[in-house]
Motif scaffolding. Structure first.
Motif: not given
Length: 128
Positions: A52-53, A59-61, A79, A81, A88, A92, A100
């Motif tokens: 998950d972001i 965070s996922g990032m 990812l 989210s 976003n 990513a 994503f």
């Protein structure tokens, strides 16, 4: 059997995705926050990260950045989210995410995306 690391802070969603992915033939380890994801990366048997972001601690990032720039790993990262705005998604991919997917997550779509990303990694010529 491919080993997936699932980073998700929503216990209900994590449980559902783990169940569906294990039923599809994957080995799944879960982490409820970014710190646990980082610790789990020491396990060299992991074949892909799904995270998950928006998670506590990292965070996922930040995890994508860590894997690509600190670990210098090409480990596939997908990812997920609910914050799936264009900014976003583009961030990513620019950080090095392989895919994503927006929430709510369809377990069937997730399985297809995992197979697609894994297929690209196994067969680099398929990208061209």
């Amino acid at each position: 059997m491919k080993h997936l690391l699932l980073g998700e802070d929503d216990p209900m969603l994590a449980s559902l995705l783990k169940y569906k992915l294990e039923k599809a033939g994957y080995r799944v380890s879960t982490a409820e926050d970014g710190r646990q994801v980082k610790k789990s990366l020491a396990d060299n048997s992991i074949d892909m990260i799904i995270t998950d972001i928006m998670m506590p601690y990292f965070s996922g990032m930040e995890l994508v950045d860590f894997v690509r720039n600190i670990l210098r790993s090409d480990l596939p990262i997908l990812l997920i989210s609910s914050a799936s705005n264009e900014e976003n998604i583009l961030k990513a991919f620019s950080l090095g995410a392989d895919d994503f997917i927006s929430k709510p997550v369809s377990p069937s779509e997730l399985q297809v995306r995992i197979a697609r990303v894994m297929g690209k990694i196994r067969n680099p010529d398929a990208i061209n």
